[in-house]
Motif scaffolding. Structure first.
Motif, PDB file in Angstrom:
ATOM      1  N   UNK A  28      35.506 -13.305 -15.863  1.00  0.00           N
ATOM      2  CA  UNK A  28      36.081 -12.591 -14.826  1.00  0.00           C
ATOM      3  C   UNK A  28      34.942 -12.398 -13.978  1.00  0.00           C
ATOM      4  N   UNK A  29      33.859 -11.997 -14.453  1.00  0.00           N
ATOM      5  CA  UNK A  29      32.691 -11.682 -13.626  1.00  0.00           C
ATOM      6  C   UNK A  29      31.764 -12.565 -13.320  1.00  0.00           C
ATOM      7  N   UNK A  30      31.404 -13.551 -14.150  1.00  0.00           N
ATOM      8  CA  UNK A  30      30.534 -14.568 -13.968  1.00  0.00           C
ATOM      9  C   UNK A  30      30.863 -15.562 -13.221  1.00  0.00           C
ATOM     10  N   UNK A  31      32.271 -15.878 -13.029  1.00  0.00           N
ATOM     11  CA  UNK A  31      32.738 -17.011 -12.226  1.00  0.00           C
ATOM     12  C   UNK A  31      32.648 -16.539 -10.720  1.00  0.00           C
ATOM     13  N   UNK A  32      33.217 -15.412 -10.586  1.00  0.00           N
ATOM     14  CA  UNK A  32      33.177 -14.996  -9.116  1.00  0.00           C
ATOM     15  C   UNK A  32      31.482 -14.763  -8.577  1.00  0.00           C
ATOM     16  N   UNK A  33      30.750 -14.482  -9.491  1.00  0.00           N
ATOM     17  CA  UNK A  33      29.217 -13.987  -9.057  1.00  0.00           C
ATOM     18  C   UNK A  33      28.705 -15.583  -8.825  1.00  0.00           C
ATOM     19  N   UNK A  34      28.883 -16.491  -9.387  1.00  0.00           N
ATOM     20  CA  UNK A  34      28.643 -17.966  -9.249  1.00  0.00           C
ATOM     21  C   UNK A  34      29.176 -18.370  -7.931  1.00  0.00           C
ATOM     22  N   UNK A  35      30.362 -17.958  -7.801  1.00  0.00           N
ATOM     23  CA  UNK A  35      31.040 -18.651  -6.365  1.00  0.00           C
ATOM     24  C   UNK A  35      30.068 -17.860  -5.269  1.00  0.00           C
ATOM     25  N   UNK A  36      30.078 -16.403  -5.433  1.00  0.00           N
ATOM     26  CA  UNK A  36      29.352 -15.926  -4.281  1.00  0.00           C
ATOM     27  C   UNK A  36      27.951 -16.115  -4.010  1.00  0.00           C
ATOM     28  N   UNK A  37      27.124 -16.647  -4.969  1.00  0.00           N
ATOM     29  CA  UNK A  37      25.854 -17.226  -4.748  1.00  0.00           C
ATOM     30  C   UNK A  37      26.075 -18.583  -4.130  1.00  0.00           C
ATOM     31  N   UNK A  38      26.858 -19.297  -4.570  1.00  0.00           N
ATOM     32  CA  UNK A  38      26.712 -20.540  -3.757  1.00  0.00           C
ATOM     33  C   UNK A  38      27.513 -20.460  -2.431  1.00  0.00           C
ATOM     34  N   UNK A  39      28.126 -19.550  -2.179  1.00  0.00           N
ATOM     35  CA  UNK A  39      28.558 -19.245  -0.850  1.00  0.00           C
ATOM     36  C   UNK A  39      27.600 -18.792  -0.019  1.00  0.00           C
ATOM     37  N   UNK A  40      26.906 -17.667  -0.517  1.00  0.00           N
ATOM     38  CA  UNK A  40      25.485 -17.297   0.513  1.00  0.00           C
ATOM     39  C   UNK A  40      24.740 -18.332   0.519  1.00  0.00           C
ATOM     40  N   UNK A  41      24.666 -19.344  -0.258  1.00  0.00           N
ATOM     41  CA  UNK A  41      23.600 -20.232  -0.183  1.00  0.00           C
ATOM     42  C   UNK A  41      24.020 -21.482   0.998  1.00  0.00           C
ATOM     43  N   UNK A  42      25.338 -21.653   1.190  1.00  0.00           N
ATOM     44  CA  UNK A  42      25.908 -22.188   1.974  1.00  0.00           C
ATOM     45  C   UNK A  42      25.665 -21.834   3.361  1.00  0.00           C
TER      46      UNK A  42
END
Length: 74
Positions: free
Chosen positions: A48-62
């Motif tokens: 629940x914590x790791x998945x949204x963090x990984x999505x946020x990192x990829x979003x910020x990279x994009x």
């Protein structure tokens, strides 16, 4: 291949491998315990914590890529 395209490809590969590592044996075994946080098992909290963090990192990279592309077009 332009330098920035090569760097983008390398960064995407790093994200892919980090995500793969996060969802495989060593990390899953670390968080697979009977302990709970607020009544939720630790492994579920990890997802629940790791998945949204990984999505946020990829979003910020994009977003960074889009910003760099828009400034280089001007």
């Amino acid at each position: 291949m332009p330098e920035s395209t090569q760097q983008q490809r390398q960064i995407w590969l790093i994200f892919f491998f980090l995500g793969t590592i996060m969802l495989n044996f060593p990390f899953l075994q670390i968080f697979n315990r009977l302990e709970t946080v607020f009544g939720i098992p630790l492994l579920v909290e990890y997802f629940m914590v790791g998945w949204p963090i990984s999505i946020a990192v990829i979003y910020l990279f994009c977003r960074t890529l889009e910003h760099n592309d828009s400034t280089s077009d001007d």
